[in-house]
Design an enzyme around this catalytic site. Structure first.
Site, PDB file in Angstrom:
ATOM      1  N   ASP A  51      -1.754   6.941   2.115  1.00  0.00           N
ATOM      2  CA  ASP A  51      -1.068   6.434   0.911  1.00  0.00           C
ATOM      3  C   ASP A  51      -1.976   5.491   0.156  1.00  0.00           C
ATOM      4  O   ASP A  51      -1.880   4.294   0.305  1.00  0.00           O
ATOM      5  CB  ASP A  51       0.239   5.744   1.329  1.00  0.00           C
ATOM      6  CG  ASP A  51       1.073   5.349   0.132  1.00  0.00           C
ATOM      7  OD1 ASP A  51       0.765   5.774  -0.996  1.00  0.00           O
ATOM      8  OD2 ASP A  51       2.032   4.585   0.320  1.00  0.00           O
ATOM      9  N   ASP A  80      -4.517   1.046  -5.008  1.00  0.00           N
ATOM     10  CA  ASP A  80      -4.036  -0.160  -4.319  1.00  0.00           C
ATOM     11  C   ASP A  80      -3.281   0.235  -3.049  1.00  0.00           C
ATOM     12  O   ASP A  80      -2.760   1.351  -2.927  1.00  0.00           O
ATOM     13  CB  ASP A  80      -3.160  -1.024  -5.234  1.00  0.00           C
ATOM     14  CG  ASP A  80      -1.884  -0.338  -5.698  1.00  0.00           C
ATOM     15  OD1 ASP A  80      -1.948   0.870  -6.015  1.00  0.00           O
ATOM     16  OD2 ASP A  80      -0.827  -0.997  -5.755  1.00  0.00           O
ATOM     17  N   GLU A 124       0.707  11.586  -4.041  1.00  0.00           N
ATOM     18  CA  GLU A 124       1.396  10.781  -3.021  1.00  0.00           C
ATOM     19  C   GLU A 124       1.659  11.632  -1.782  1.00  0.00           C
ATOM     20  O   GLU A 124       1.836  12.847  -1.891  1.00  0.00           O
ATOM     21  CB  GLU A 124       2.745  10.279  -3.566  1.00  0.00           C
ATOM     22  CG  GLU A 124       2.635   9.239  -4.654  1.00  0.00           C
ATOM     23  CD  GLU A 124       2.318   7.836  -4.129  1.00  0.00           C
ATOM     24  OE1 GLU A 124       2.145   7.670  -2.901  1.00  0.00           O
ATOM     25  OE2 GLU A 124       2.213   6.920  -4.959  1.00  0.00           O
ATOM     26  N   GLU A 169       0.588   0.220  -8.002  1.00  0.00           N
ATOM     27  CA  GLU A 169       1.710   1.095  -7.675  1.00  0.00           C
ATOM     28  C   GLU A 169       2.563   0.470  -6.589  1.00  0.00           C
ATOM     29  O   GLU A 169       3.784   0.553  -6.628  1.00  0.00           O
ATOM     30  CB  GLU A 169       1.205   2.471  -7.219  1.00  0.00           C
ATOM     31  CG  GLU A 169       2.262   3.569  -7.278  1.00  0.00           C
ATOM     32  CD  GLU A 169       3.137   3.638  -6.037  1.00  0.00           C
ATOM     33  OE1 GLU A 169       4.228   4.223  -6.120  1.00  0.00           O
ATOM     34  OE2 GLU A 169       2.753   3.106  -4.996  1.00  0.00           O
ATOM     35  N   GLU A 170       1.918  -0.142  -5.612  1.00  0.00           N
ATOM     36  CA  GLU A 170       2.646  -0.607  -4.428  1.00  0.00           C
ATOM     37  C   GLU A 170       3.465  -1.872  -4.686  1.00  0.00           C
ATOM     38  O   GLU A 170       4.374  -2.178  -3.932  1.00  0.00           O
ATOM     39  CB  GLU A 170       1.665  -0.864  -3.271  1.00  0.00           C
ATOM     40  CG  GLU A 170       0.960   0.393  -2.762  1.00  0.00           C
ATOM     41  CD  GLU A 170       1.899   1.330  -2.000  1.00  0.00           C
ATOM     42  OE1 GLU A 170       3.105   1.068  -1.955  1.00  0.00           O
ATOM     43  OE2 GLU A 170       1.397   2.335  -1.465  1.00  0.00           O
ATOM     44  N   HIS A 195      -2.990   6.143  -6.981  1.00  0.00           N
ATOM     45  CA  HIS A 195      -3.232   4.696  -6.974  1.00  0.00           C
ATOM     46  C   HIS A 195      -4.211   4.331  -5.870  1.00  0.00           C
ATOM     47  O   HIS A 195      -4.157   4.880  -4.769  1.00  0.00           O
ATOM     48  CB  HIS A 195      -1.914   3.922  -6.808  1.00  0.00           C
ATOM     49  CG  HIS A 195      -1.171   4.191  -5.529  1.00  0.00           C
ATOM     50  ND1 HIS A 195      -1.415   3.486  -4.360  1.00  0.00           N
ATOM     51  CD2 HIS A 195      -0.197   5.074  -5.208  1.00  0.00           C
ATOM     52  CE1 HIS A 195      -0.615   3.925  -3.404  1.00  0.00           C
ATOM     53  NE2 HIS A 195       0.133   4.901  -3.886  1.00  0.00           N
ATOM     54  N   HIS A 252       1.906   3.001   5.403  1.00  0.00           N
ATOM     55  CA  HIS A 252       2.340   1.595   5.486  1.00  0.00           C
ATOM     56  C   HIS A 252       2.406   1.088   6.928  1.00  0.00           C
ATOM     57  O   HIS A 252       2.856  -0.027   7.162  1.00  0.00           O
ATOM     58  CB  HIS A 252       3.697   1.359   4.790  1.00  0.00           C
ATOM     59  CG  HIS A 252       3.665   1.583   3.306  1.00  0.00           C
ATOM     60  ND1 HIS A 252       4.521   0.969   2.430  1.00  0.00           N
ATOM     61  CD2 HIS A 252       2.858   2.359   2.539  1.00  0.00           C
ATOM     62  CE1 HIS A 252       4.254   1.363   1.185  1.00  0.00           C
ATOM     63  NE2 HIS A 252       3.246   2.223   1.237  1.00  0.00           N
TER      64      HIS A 252
END
Ligand SMILES: [Zn+2]
Length: 385
Positions: free
Chosen positions: A105, A74, A170, A141-142, A72, A358
């Site tokens: 990520d 995003d 991931e 995805e997030e 992903h 994150h």
């Protein structure tokens, strides 16, 4: 064709692709992949109540097997950008690290796979003659993950295309690159327990029936272990996340009390069997005296495991050759898009080290980006070799 994973990751980080924004990230990949000879499709999925999301499917080669890399573009929001020492969308290399939101990520993982695929194609006359290499990239995805991988997989299948094996990039590693492959995930199920009593004056409890007492009894009963784990999984776990009465009045016994909970469950349960087990335990504890009910939220996060075999062996060998580590198989952590992919082909998850994902100043060591590229490169080589 250059195949520098650090440059690709940097360019991707510079795209402000906070879900649901495409931010230029999908367009960037389209450019790089099309130039390398991939057939690139971009599809936008939407449904009422959600933001439309851009997705990408790219493939080179028209034979099977089709090795697909999923990921992903995003990212989660950066939060207060002022507290970042390196701007979250700057893609700065400082010291040994590449900084920015998505560095681990998982724009870094995508960059490594793209670089590996381009390098492989370069070494093979720009073509994939032994099979196909595909990329399945979503921008959803997030967040809620409804207009992403789940729909993209269906879209590809409806075109009549098939996947044979998938690597989801991931961040799977815990402490060092090469320590962990994720080969399955626990399921996740959310429920609410509702106990109803009879509202009344707090000074006259005999004329009321306080549902909080009953709720405590049932909550205690539901804390009992669900199982002892299985060959590939830790024990399942039920955790209460909120107890809600919502009573602002000091002299009122409320009429209803609720408790929300989440269960992370292993392969000893199906969703249906788990609901039956929980409801049975509550019924036993209630002993006919606590009036209660359950509300279950729909869940698309079923448990699954990717059994060890030739595909996982090949990944383990590639990781060991590059890093010197023999990765362990893990099924811990939250859910991922692998829960959708597993319905189409075996999927394993291997990417960067997850430590800073994150977080403020999310970063990936440049050395890890180079090593992960080498690992993906070897996986591709072995897969088609
Ligand atoms: Zn991710």
């Amino acid at each position: 064709m250059t195949a520098d994973p650090v440059a690709i990751a940097r360019d991707l980080i510079r795209c402000r692709s906070v879900t649901p924004e495409e931010g230029g990230a999908i367009a960037y990949l389209q450019g790089v992949l099309a130039k390398a000879g991939f057939t690139v499709h971009r599809t936008t999925f939407a449904e009422p109540g959600t933001a439309p999301i851009e997705n990408l499917y790219a493939r080179i080669g028209d034979r099977q097997p089709n090795l697909v890399f999923a990921g992903h573009t995003d990212v989660v929001p950066p939060g207060d950008e002022a507290v970042w020492r390196h701007p979250p969308f700057g893609g700065e290399v400082a010291g040994d690290n590449l900084y920015g939101r998505g560095a681990v990520d998982m724009k870094g993982g995508i960059a490594c796979f793209v670089a590996a695929a381009l390098d492989y194609l370069n070494a093979n006359g720009g073509r994939s003659t032994q099979g196909s290499i595909s990329l399945l990239i979503t921008g959803d995805e997030e967040s809620v993950a409804v207009n992403g991988t789940v729909k993209l997989l269906r879209w590809v299948a409806e075109r009549g295309e098939k996947f044979d094996h998938c690597i989801l990039g991931e961040p799977s590693n815990v402490a060092v690159l090469g320590d962990t492959i994720k080969a399955g995930r626990r399921g996740s199920l959310n429920g609410t327990l509702i106990v109803t009593g009879r509202q009344g004056h707090v000074a006259y409890p005999d004329r009321a029936d306080n549902p909080i007492r009953g709720l405590i009894t049932l909550i205690s009963a539901l804390q009992a272990p669900l199982d002892e784990g299985s060959e590939h999984f830790d024990p399942s776990h039920l955790e209460f996340t909120s107890i809600d009465v919502g009573n602002p009045t000091v002299n009122l016994i409320p009429g209803e009390a609720r408790a929300r909970f989440n269960i992370r469950y292993n392969d000893r349960h199906s969703q249906t069997a788990l609901k039956t087990l929980i409801e049975h335990r509550a019924q036993t504890a209630a002993a006919g005296r606590v009036h209660h009910a359950f509300e279950w939220q729909p869940s698309n996060a079923d448990v699954f495991v990717t059994e060890p075999g030739s595909f996982t062996d090949l990944a383990v060998a590639a990781i060991a050759e590059v890093t010197g580590h023999k990765p362990k198989f893990s099924t811990t952590g939250g859910t991922s898009d692998a829960r959708f992919i597993k319905d189409y082909c075996p999927v394993l998850e291997f990417g960067l080290v997850g430590q800073t994902m994150h977080q403020v100043d999310e970063c990936a060591p440049v050395a890890d980006l180079i090593k992960l590229t080498a690992i993906y490169r070897r996986i591709i080589e072995k897969y088609f070799g």
